[in-house]
Design a protein around this motif. Structure first.
Motif, PDB file in Angstrom:
ATOM      1  N   THR A  10     -14.509 -67.334 -61.251  1.00 58.49           N
ATOM      2  CA  THR A  10     -13.679 -66.614 -60.874  1.00 58.49           C
ATOM      3  C   THR A  10     -14.614 -66.763 -58.728  1.00 58.49           C
ATOM      4  O   THR A  10     -15.481 -67.288 -58.418  1.00 58.49           O
ATOM      5  CB  THR A  10     -13.731 -65.333 -61.237  1.00 58.49           C
ATOM      6  N   ALA A  12     -13.034 -63.946 -56.823  1.00 60.22           N
ATOM      7  CA  ALA A  12     -12.883 -62.303 -57.188  1.00 60.22           C
ATOM      8  C   ALA A  12     -12.575 -61.672 -55.699  1.00 60.22           C
ATOM      9  O   ALA A  12     -13.162 -61.443 -54.945  1.00 60.22           O
ATOM     10  CB  ALA A  12     -13.884 -61.588 -58.732  1.00 60.22           C
ATOM     11  N   ASP A  14     -14.359 -57.504 -55.687  1.00 55.94           N
ATOM     12  CA  ASP A  14     -14.641 -56.669 -56.077  1.00 55.94           C
ATOM     13  C   ASP A  14     -15.072 -55.220 -56.129  1.00 55.94           C
ATOM     14  O   ASP A  14     -14.874 -54.906 -54.699  1.00 55.94           O
ATOM     15  CB  ASP A  14     -16.579 -57.077 -56.400  1.00 55.94           C
ATOM     16  N   GLY A  28     -16.236 -62.147 -54.440  1.00 55.83           N
ATOM     17  CA  GLY A  28     -17.081 -61.806 -54.648  1.00 55.83           C
ATOM     18  C   GLY A  28     -16.977 -62.813 -55.900  1.00 55.83           C
ATOM     19  O   GLY A  28     -15.348 -64.021 -55.509  1.00 55.83           O
ATOM     20  N   GLY A  29     -17.231 -62.398 -57.146  1.00 54.80           N
ATOM     21  CA  GLY A  29     -16.752 -63.794 -57.748  1.00 54.80           C
ATOM     22  C   GLY A  29     -17.409 -64.866 -58.740  1.00 54.80           C
ATOM     23  O   GLY A  29     -18.833 -64.755 -57.196  1.00 54.80           O
ATOM     24  N   SER A  30     -18.262 -65.285 -59.060  1.00 52.44           N
ATOM     25  CA  SER A  30     -18.665 -66.089 -60.700  1.00 52.44           C
ATOM     26  C   SER A  30     -18.992 -67.660 -59.561  1.00 52.44           C
ATOM     27  O   SER A  30     -20.045 -67.958 -58.777  1.00 52.44           O
ATOM     28  CB  SER A  30     -18.214 -66.390 -61.566  1.00 52.44           C
ATOM     29  N   HIS A  33     -20.382 -66.432 -55.869  1.00 54.27           N
ATOM     30  CA  HIS A  33     -21.665 -66.682 -55.349  1.00 54.27           C
ATOM     31  C   HIS A  33     -22.583 -67.427 -55.499  1.00 54.27           C
ATOM     32  O   HIS A  33     -23.582 -68.025 -55.315  1.00 54.27           O
ATOM     33  CB  HIS A  33     -22.439 -65.540 -56.456  1.00 54.27           C
ATOM     34  N   TRP A  84     -12.235 -57.588 -60.098  1.00 59.15           N
ATOM     35  CA  TRP A  84     -13.321 -56.699 -60.659  1.00 59.15           C
ATOM     36  C   TRP A  84     -13.686 -55.549 -60.342  1.00 59.15           C
ATOM     37  O   TRP A  84     -14.306 -55.630 -59.390  1.00 59.15           O
ATOM     38  CB  TRP A  84     -14.555 -57.974 -61.439  1.00 59.15           C
ATOM     39  N   ARG A  95     -24.981 -52.078 -65.850  1.00 57.36           N
ATOM     40  CA  ARG A  95     -23.856 -51.647 -65.096  1.00 57.36           C
ATOM     41  C   ARG A  95     -22.844 -51.418 -66.398  1.00 57.36           C
ATOM     42  O   ARG A  95     -22.588 -51.753 -67.407  1.00 57.36           O
ATOM     43  CB  ARG A  95     -23.973 -52.936 -65.030  1.00 57.36           C
ATOM     44  N   THR A 100     -10.914 -54.555 -65.072  1.00 54.59           N
ATOM     45  CA  THR A 100     -11.282 -56.063 -65.016  1.00 54.59           C
ATOM     46  C   THR A 100     -10.005 -56.667 -65.376  1.00 54.59           C
ATOM     47  O   THR A 100      -8.953 -56.487 -65.816  1.00 54.59           O
ATOM     48  CB  THR A 100     -11.731 -57.121 -65.936  1.00 54.59           C
ATOM     49  N   ASN A 126     -19.230 -67.902 -65.215  1.00 49.11           N
ATOM     50  CA  ASN A 126     -18.274 -66.983 -65.869  1.00 49.11           C
ATOM     51  C   ASN A 126     -16.826 -66.825 -66.052  1.00 49.11           C
ATOM     52  O   ASN A 126     -16.416 -66.558 -64.725  1.00 49.11           O
ATOM     53  CB  ASN A 126     -18.824 -65.740 -65.744  1.00 49.11           C
ATOM     54  N   PHE A 153     -17.468 -59.027 -72.061  1.00 45.95           N
ATOM     55  CA  PHE A 153     -15.722 -59.173 -71.340  1.00 45.95           C
ATOM     56  C   PHE A 153     -15.456 -60.787 -72.394  1.00 45.95           C
ATOM     57  O   PHE A 153     -14.473 -60.956 -73.591  1.00 45.95           O
ATOM     58  CB  PHE A 153     -15.888 -59.593 -70.367  1.00 45.95           C
ATOM     59  N   THR A 236     -24.589 -56.604 -58.307  1.00 39.92           N
ATOM     60  CA  THR A 236     -24.096 -57.712 -58.985  1.00 39.92           C
ATOM     61  C   THR A 236     -24.102 -59.179 -58.025  1.00 39.92           C
ATOM     62  O   THR A 236     -24.560 -59.315 -56.721  1.00 39.92           O
ATOM     63  CB  THR A 236     -22.474 -57.330 -58.006  1.00 39.92           C
ATOM     64  N   GLY A 237     -23.862 -59.873 -59.181  1.00 42.49           N
ATOM     65  CA  GLY A 237     -24.493 -61.526 -58.052  1.00 42.49           C
ATOM     66  C   GLY A 237     -25.348 -62.139 -58.881  1.00 42.49           C
ATOM     67  O   GLY A 237     -25.434 -63.577 -58.282  1.00 42.49           O
ATOM     68  N   GLY A 239     -27.267 -62.068 -60.965  1.00 37.64           N
ATOM     69  CA  GLY A 239     -26.872 -63.538 -62.069  1.00 37.64           C
ATOM     70  C   GLY A 239     -26.704 -64.961 -61.604  1.00 37.64           C
ATOM     71  O   GLY A 239     -27.096 -65.945 -62.325  1.00 37.64           O
ATOM     72  N   ASP A 240     -25.338 -64.312 -61.080  1.00 41.04           N
ATOM     73  CA  ASP A 240     -24.582 -65.823 -60.710  1.00 41.04           C
ATOM     74  C   ASP A 240     -25.541 -66.700 -59.729  1.00 41.04           C
ATOM     75  O   ASP A 240     -25.304 -67.989 -59.209  1.00 41.04           O
ATOM     76  CB  ASP A 240     -23.400 -65.914 -60.147  1.00 41.04           C
TER      77      ASP A 240
HETATM   78  P1  AMP Z   1     -22.919 -61.237 -62.286  1.00 33.82           P
HETATM   79  O1  AMP Z   1     -23.521 -59.342 -61.115  1.00 33.82           O
HETATM   80  O2  AMP Z   1     -24.011 -62.504 -61.754  1.00 33.82           O
HETATM   81  O3  AMP Z   1     -23.027 -61.203 -63.520  1.00 33.82           O
HETATM   82  O4  AMP Z   1     -21.938 -62.099 -61.658  1.00 33.82           O
HETATM   83  C1  AMP Z   1     -20.700 -60.740 -60.527  1.00 33.82           C
HETATM   84  C2  AMP Z   1     -19.645 -60.878 -60.669  1.00 33.82           C
HETATM   85  O5  AMP Z   1     -18.788 -61.673 -61.665  1.00 33.82           O
HETATM   86  C3  AMP Z   1     -18.634 -60.260 -59.594  1.00 33.82           C
HETATM   87  O6  AMP Z   1     -18.532 -61.205 -58.338  1.00 33.82           O
HETATM   88  C4  AMP Z   1     -17.546 -60.186 -60.729  1.00 33.82           C
HETATM   89  O7  AMP Z   1     -16.167 -60.582 -59.526  1.00 33.82           O
HETATM   90  C5  AMP Z   1     -17.797 -61.222 -61.876  1.00 33.82           C
HETATM   91  N1  AMP Z   1     -17.280 -60.968 -62.719  1.00 33.82           N
HETATM   92  C6  AMP Z   1     -16.944 -59.647 -63.890  1.00 33.82           C
HETATM   93  N2  AMP Z   1     -16.328 -60.396 -64.771  1.00 33.82           N
HETATM   94  C7  AMP Z   1     -15.886 -61.401 -64.599  1.00 33.82           C
HETATM   95  C8  AMP Z   1     -14.951 -61.436 -65.853  1.00 33.82           C
HETATM   96  N3  AMP Z   1     -14.577 -61.278 -66.788  1.00 33.82           N
HETATM   97  N4  AMP Z   1     -14.086 -63.236 -65.501  1.00 33.82           N
HETATM   98  C9  AMP Z   1     -15.603 -63.344 -64.522  1.00 33.82           C
HETATM   99  N5  AMP Z   1     -16.308 -63.735 -63.485  1.00 33.82           N
HETATM  100  C10 AMP Z   1     -16.246 -62.111 -63.679  1.00 33.82           C
END
Ligand code: AMP
Length: 305
Positions: A10, A12, A14, A28-30, A33, A84, A95, A100, A126, A153, A236-237, A239-240
């Protein structure tokens, strides 16, 4: 020759609330990041994703300035960018997703053009598992490494397709809550068995925030700590960027095995510890590789890796 990395995920807007501050509709978005985290390595990184008619050109420019190929990002005029919204509690770990809004992602049918169809590394970040499947099906030769990341999700709403694609990947990165949702067993160790034995996941990386990360295979179990001295502003981010750091440093090691993955997990831990020191992608934008390497060395000392 530079290795080719393809990320589908994604992009995104955020909205993030912590006990101390709130930011609205930041980039933002997976995929964002992950691509930014891996841009510190000598990789040809491309993104496949979609944004809507509210997406600002300056954000695409920003990705390009970091050397990321954005030709696989569709700009739809039919709706808004994926949005998101999440909130962190006072421990700055737990969190809650407030909202979404899939928006243009709902109609997304990714096209992998020839130029992008033979990556060395494929990251199914993701995202809707059916989009992940569609991208994988369009890849010409099997990439050296396929990494998948997902979240509650999708585990909750698209379990069947998710299980289908999990059979085709090399590394799965998830957190403990997601592990429980996927494994559907009471104990964590039984969930691990479901994933490594029943679902045949070769390398499972469980991200545990400040509790470090675990590498689990059918026959082994290794732990790498998180960097303990950072001031958390926004997790946020994390994990990514961890995932981005993981496979981009794997590229250097060449051989992909338990040992090289553990090495990369230390780098990934160091990198993601920076991400959480500012909101969204802010810290990733001005981060230098030498800063990460310095923290990585400290972490190695602490971890004795
Ligand atoms: P993380 O904190 O590493 O889990 O990832 C956060 C990012 O995941 C944020 O920037 C969101 O925009 C994105 N995100 C949140 N929910 C979803 C989802 N259902 N599918 C894909 N990306 C998402």
């Amino acid at each position: 020759m530079r290795s080719k990395l393809l990320v589908v995920g994604t992009i995104a807007h955020d909205t993030i609330k912590t006990p101390y501050a709130k930011v609205e509709r930041i980039l933002g978005g997976s995929a964002t990041h992950i691509a930014l985290a891996s841009s510190m390595f000598n990789l040809d990184c491309s993104i496949i994703s979609i944004v809507g008619n509210d997406f600002e050109k300056k954000h695409l420019d920003l990705l390009r300035e970091k050397g990321i190929n954005t030709s696989g990002i569709s700009i739809s005029n039919k709706g808004k960018t994926f949005h998101w919204s999440g909130e962190y509690f006072s421990d700055m770990k737990t969190r809650k997703t407030i909202d979404t809004q899939l928006n243009v992602l709902e109609e997304f049918e990714p096209k992998v053009v020839k130029e992008l169809s033979s990556p060395d590394f494929l990251v199914l970040a993701n995202l809707h598992p059916e989009i992940q499947i569609s991208v994988l099906n369009q890849i010409k030769n099997r990439p050296r490494l396929i990494v998948l990341d997902t979240m509650n999700f999708w585990i909750g709403t698209k379990r069947k397709s998710l299980l289908q694609i999990l059979k085709k990947i090399d590394i799965l990165t998830i957190n403990e809550l997601e592990l429980k949702l996927l494994g559907r067993k009471k104990s964590l160790s039984d969930c691990l068995k479901v994933l490594t034995n029943d679902l045949s996941i070769r390398f499972l990386i469980v991200k545990r925030g400040s509790g470090g990360s675990l590498l689990v295979t059918k026959n082994s179990f290794d732990w790498v700590p998180s960097y303990p001295f950072c001031d958390v502003v926004d997790p946020t981010g994390a994990g990514d960027s961890y995932a981005g750091g993981l496979f981009s440093s794997l590229d250097i090691n060449k051989n992909i095995n338990r040992k090289s993955i553990i090495e990369s997990m230390v780098y990934a831990s160091a990198l993601s510890s920076f991400t959480i020191e500012s909101f969204g992608i802010e810290r990733l934008l001005n981060l230098k590789k030498k800063d990460i390497v310095k923290r990585e060395k400290e972490l190695r000392k602490i971890a004795r890796v």
